[in-house]
Design a protein around this motif. Structure first.
Motif, short mmCIF file in Angstrom:
data_model
loop_
_atom_site.label_atom_id
_atom_site.label_comp_id
_atom_site.label_asym_id
_atom_site.label_seq_id
_atom_site.Cartn_x
_atom_site.Cartn_y
_atom_site.Cartn_z
N GLU A 51 -7.32 -38.39 -8.85
CA GLU A 51 -6.81 -37.13 -9.40
C GLU A 51 -5.30 -37.21 -9.61
O GLU A 51 -4.56 -37.85 -8.85
N ASP A 52 -4.83 -36.58 -10.66
CA ASP A 52 -3.40 -36.56 -10.98
C ASP A 52 -2.62 -35.96 -9.80
O ASP A 52 -2.86 -34.81 -9.42
N PRO A 53 -1.68 -36.71 -9.18
CA PRO A 53 -0.97 -36.18 -8.02
C PRO A 53 -0.14 -34.94 -8.36
O PRO A 53 0.06 -34.07 -7.50
N LYS A 54 0.31 -34.84 -9.60
CA LYS A 54 1.10 -33.66 -9.98
C LYS A 54 0.22 -32.41 -10.01
O LYS A 54 0.68 -31.31 -9.71
N PHE A 55 -1.05 -32.59 -10.38
CA PHE A 55 -1.97 -31.45 -10.34
C PHE A 55 -2.14 -30.96 -8.90
O PHE A 55 -2.10 -29.75 -8.64
N ILE A 56 -2.33 -31.89 -7.96
CA ILE A 56 -2.47 -31.51 -6.56
C ILE A 56 -1.21 -30.82 -6.07
O ILE A 56 -1.27 -29.78 -5.40
N ALA A 57 -0.04 -31.39 -6.40
CA ALA A 57 1.23 -30.81 -5.95
C ALA A 57 1.45 -29.42 -6.52
O ALA A 57 2.00 -28.54 -5.85
N ARG A 58 1.03 -29.21 -7.77
CA ARG A 58 1.19 -27.87 -8.36
C ARG A 58 0.36 -26.84 -7.60
O ARG A 58 0.81 -25.72 -7.37
N ARG A 59 -0.85 -27.24 -7.20
CA ARG A 59 -1.68 -26.30 -6.45
C ARG A 59 -1.07 -25.99 -5.08
O ARG A 59 -1.16 -24.86 -4.59
N ILE A 60 -0.44 -26.99 -4.45
CA ILE A 60 0.22 -26.74 -3.16
C ILE A 60 1.38 -25.78 -3.35
O ILE A 60 1.60 -24.87 -2.54
N MET A 61 2.14 -25.95 -4.45
CA MET A 61 3.27 -25.05 -4.72
C MET A 61 2.80 -23.62 -4.93
O MET A 61 3.40 -22.67 -4.42
N ILE A 62 1.75 -23.47 -5.69
CA ILE A 62 1.21 -22.12 -5.93
C ILE A 62 0.77 -21.49 -4.61
O ILE A 62 1.07 -20.33 -4.32
N ASP B 103 6.92 -17.89 5.83
CA ASP B 103 7.69 -19.11 6.06
C ASP B 103 8.31 -19.52 4.73
O ASP B 103 7.69 -20.25 3.94
N PRO B 104 9.53 -19.06 4.44
CA PRO B 104 10.14 -19.36 3.14
C PRO B 104 10.37 -20.84 2.89
O PRO B 104 10.59 -21.25 1.74
N GLN B 105 10.33 -21.68 3.94
CA GLN B 105 10.53 -23.11 3.74
C GLN B 105 9.32 -23.76 3.05
O GLN B 105 9.44 -24.86 2.51
N ALA B 106 8.18 -23.11 3.06
CA ALA B 106 6.96 -23.74 2.52
C ALA B 106 7.11 -24.07 1.04
O ALA B 106 6.70 -25.15 0.60
N ILE B 107 7.72 -23.18 0.27
CA ILE B 107 7.88 -23.44 -1.15
C ILE B 107 8.83 -24.60 -1.39
O ILE B 107 8.67 -25.38 -2.34
N LEU B 108 9.81 -24.78 -0.50
CA LEU B 108 10.75 -25.89 -0.65
C LEU B 108 10.07 -27.22 -0.33
O LEU B 108 10.29 -28.22 -1.02
N VAL B 109 9.24 -27.24 0.70
CA VAL B 109 8.49 -28.45 1.02
C VAL B 109 7.52 -28.80 -0.10
O VAL B 109 7.38 -29.96 -0.50
N ALA B 110 6.85 -27.79 -0.65
CA ALA B 110 5.91 -28.03 -1.74
C ALA B 110 6.62 -28.54 -2.98
O ALA B 110 6.12 -29.44 -3.68
#
Length: 523
Positions: A313-324, A334-341
């Protein structure tokens, strides 16, 4: 009409066919699994047995028996059975078969069953070519597809057909097929025995795919043969020197060769679980991944993440879902979560596989273990619903822009920085809306702490006041006239600390700055 030559041709073709093709059932009695689709009380079984089949779309993963069911229909029905592959077929092929079916129906009263394999590969115009013939029952359509027909097949064609879903076979069904293939004259003819752990390995590797299981068994049997040996058409094992491998004289029914777990592993060194990048499996697995993060289950998160990584699977697709997910289900808990994502997305973008698997795992686990709040999503959705469906609401006068003539009549705007707590009670929502109508805190994490600190520091203290010294002893000016100072940056306040006291007139400065104007404060 079959002839001697066609029989010989069929025999030669069958001898060279893969084990999965040779072991294909010819009747419903031999068909394994899919009780929900072709069980004793099912519509499809009764329709096949009584030869009253209507158009049907067979939908399911590879190796679940779609093509086999079509072959059973061909062997059972008294209708003419014709086949068109959507991979190589064209509209011209469809029209030719439809015209031939109409001719058979008009001249001999003979029905035609048209089997279209991989029907989802037909485009919309090709599928439309079937509509008239299916609706008038000039042909009875049997379509097979691995893709969801509600997405890939014309809705008009679906409305004229029955959709029958086939599911992956369970372990017992796969095991039964393997046992049959070992003993059958069309299979391995009893030449091989299968160790229990080898059988269990084949069943596990198959993942519900009968074709995959039989292919693995066939390859493993080839691995078990002595070097240079081969199986003759008569069902004997011919060794390299030309001699036949003899069976055990004490037990002639005993298979001469064993298939071990090592043979199975050699035949199938890498297990590939079913996955697609745009079909149902793709969306099912990413849905399970997201729901596992929301449910704070780190083991499930790692498993579903591994399924996607292993399938490429495209890693950017997975990362986008984590960001969302970091904003949708964690938010300000936890405002840090969006920065880690966001950092994980950057790593997926510039590093890629295989190393970025670690970054994705770190971000997914961080979001998974973080306190949860959906206040951001729920709040903005509630506000959007009000904007889209509520009445038009005007900006309160004291919040309006001051850079226009007549703005002096708007009323005073209270500049929060002129107050010792950096806050003053004031209307910000339009008339008709109340505070708390959109935002509702989860009561967890940083979001809850920040609200507690903020609310405990709001006492409604008066504006900051300073003492203005007299210009001279003779002017008689009062020394205590209050003036508004320039906004000051407050010092950092520790969590849980008491709110600062309002600044009293006695704590003024030696000389007061000019009062801040309304427009300056607004900017």
């Amino acid at each position: 009409m079959d002839t001697l030559f066609s029989e010989v041709e069929r025999y030669k073709r069958n001898m060279n066919a893969p084990l999965a093709v040779r072991m294909r059932p010819q009747t419903l009695a031999d068909y394994v699994g899919q009780e929900q689709a072709v069980g004793p009380d099912s519509w499809l079984r009764r329709a096949i047995e009584h030869d009253v089949l209507s158009s049907v779309l067979l939908y399911g993963p590879a190796g679940t028996g779609k093509t086999t069911l079509a072959r059973i229909i061909a062997n059972t029905t008294h209708a003419e059975f014709v086949e068109v592959s959507a991979i190589t077929g064209t509209v011209k092929d469809l029209r030719r078969e439809i015209e031939a079916a109409e001719s058979r129906l008009m001249t001999r009263g003979l029905r035609t069953i048209l089997f279209v394999d991989e029907i989802h590969r037909f485009n919309r115009s090709q599928q439309d070519a079937l509509l008239h013939a299916v609706e008038d029952r000039i042909v009875i359509l049997v379509g097979a597809t691995t893709e969801n027909p509600y997405f890939e097949v014309n809705s008009a064609l679906i409305s004229r057909s029955r959709v029958v879903e086939l599911i992956p076979l369970d372990d017992s069904a796969i095991g039964l097929l393997v046992d049959r293939a070992l003993a059958s004259e069309h299979g391995l003819r009893g030449l091989f025995s299968l160790d229990d752990d080898a059988r269990a390995e084949i069943v596990q590797l198959a993942g519900g795919d009968a074709r995959s299981a039989l292919t693995t068994l066939e390859l493993a049997s080839q691995m078990a043969l002595p070097a240079g040996a081969k199986v003759t058409p008569e069902g004997e094992i011919l060794l390299e020197g030309g001699s036949m491998l003899a069976r055990d004289a004490g037990d002639p029914g005993e298979a001469p060769l064993r298939i071990t777990r090592e043979n199975v592993t050699e035949a199938n060194p890498r297990r590939g679980l079913p996955y697609d990048k745009s079909g149902d499996m793709h969306y099912d697995i990413i849905s399970a991944f997201i729901k596992s993060m929301r449910g704070s289950d780190p083991d499930a998160v790692l498993y579903w993440l591994a399924r996607m990584i292993d399938a490429g699977e495209d890693p950017k697709f997975i990362a986008r879902r984590i960001m969302i997910h970091a904003s949708e289900d964690v938010g300000n808990a936890d405002p840090q979560a969006i920065l880690v994502a966001e950092a994980a997305f950057k790593s997926a973008e510039v590093i890629g596989y295989p190393e970025c698997r670690i970054n994705l795992a770190q971000a997914a686990l961080y979001v998974c273990l973080a306190p949860k709040s959906n206040a951001c999503e729920a709040g903005i959705d509630a506000a959007l619903a009000e904007v889209r469906h509520g009445p038009r609401r005007e900006v309160p006068n004291h919040l309006r822009d001051r850079h226009r003539p007549g703005s002096d009549s708007y009323g005073p705007y209270l500049y929060p920085h002129n107050y010792s707590e950096g806050w003053v009670e004031q209307q910000y929502l339009p008339d008709g809306l109340e505070r708390g109508q959109f935002f509702s805190s989860s009561g967890r994490g940083w979001e809850a702490w920040r609200l507690d600190v903020t609310s405990s520091g709001r006492t409604g203290a008066t504006p900051r006041e300073v003492e203005v010294p007299p210009a001279s002893a003779e002017d008689g000016l009062a020394a205590s006239a209050p003036q508004a100072p320039e906004p000051a940056v407050p010092a950092p306040q520790a969590a849980g600390a008491a709110a600062p006291e309002p600044i009293s007139p006695e704590a003024g400065h030696a000389s007061a700055p000019e009062p801040q104007t309304q427009d300056a404060a607004e900017e």
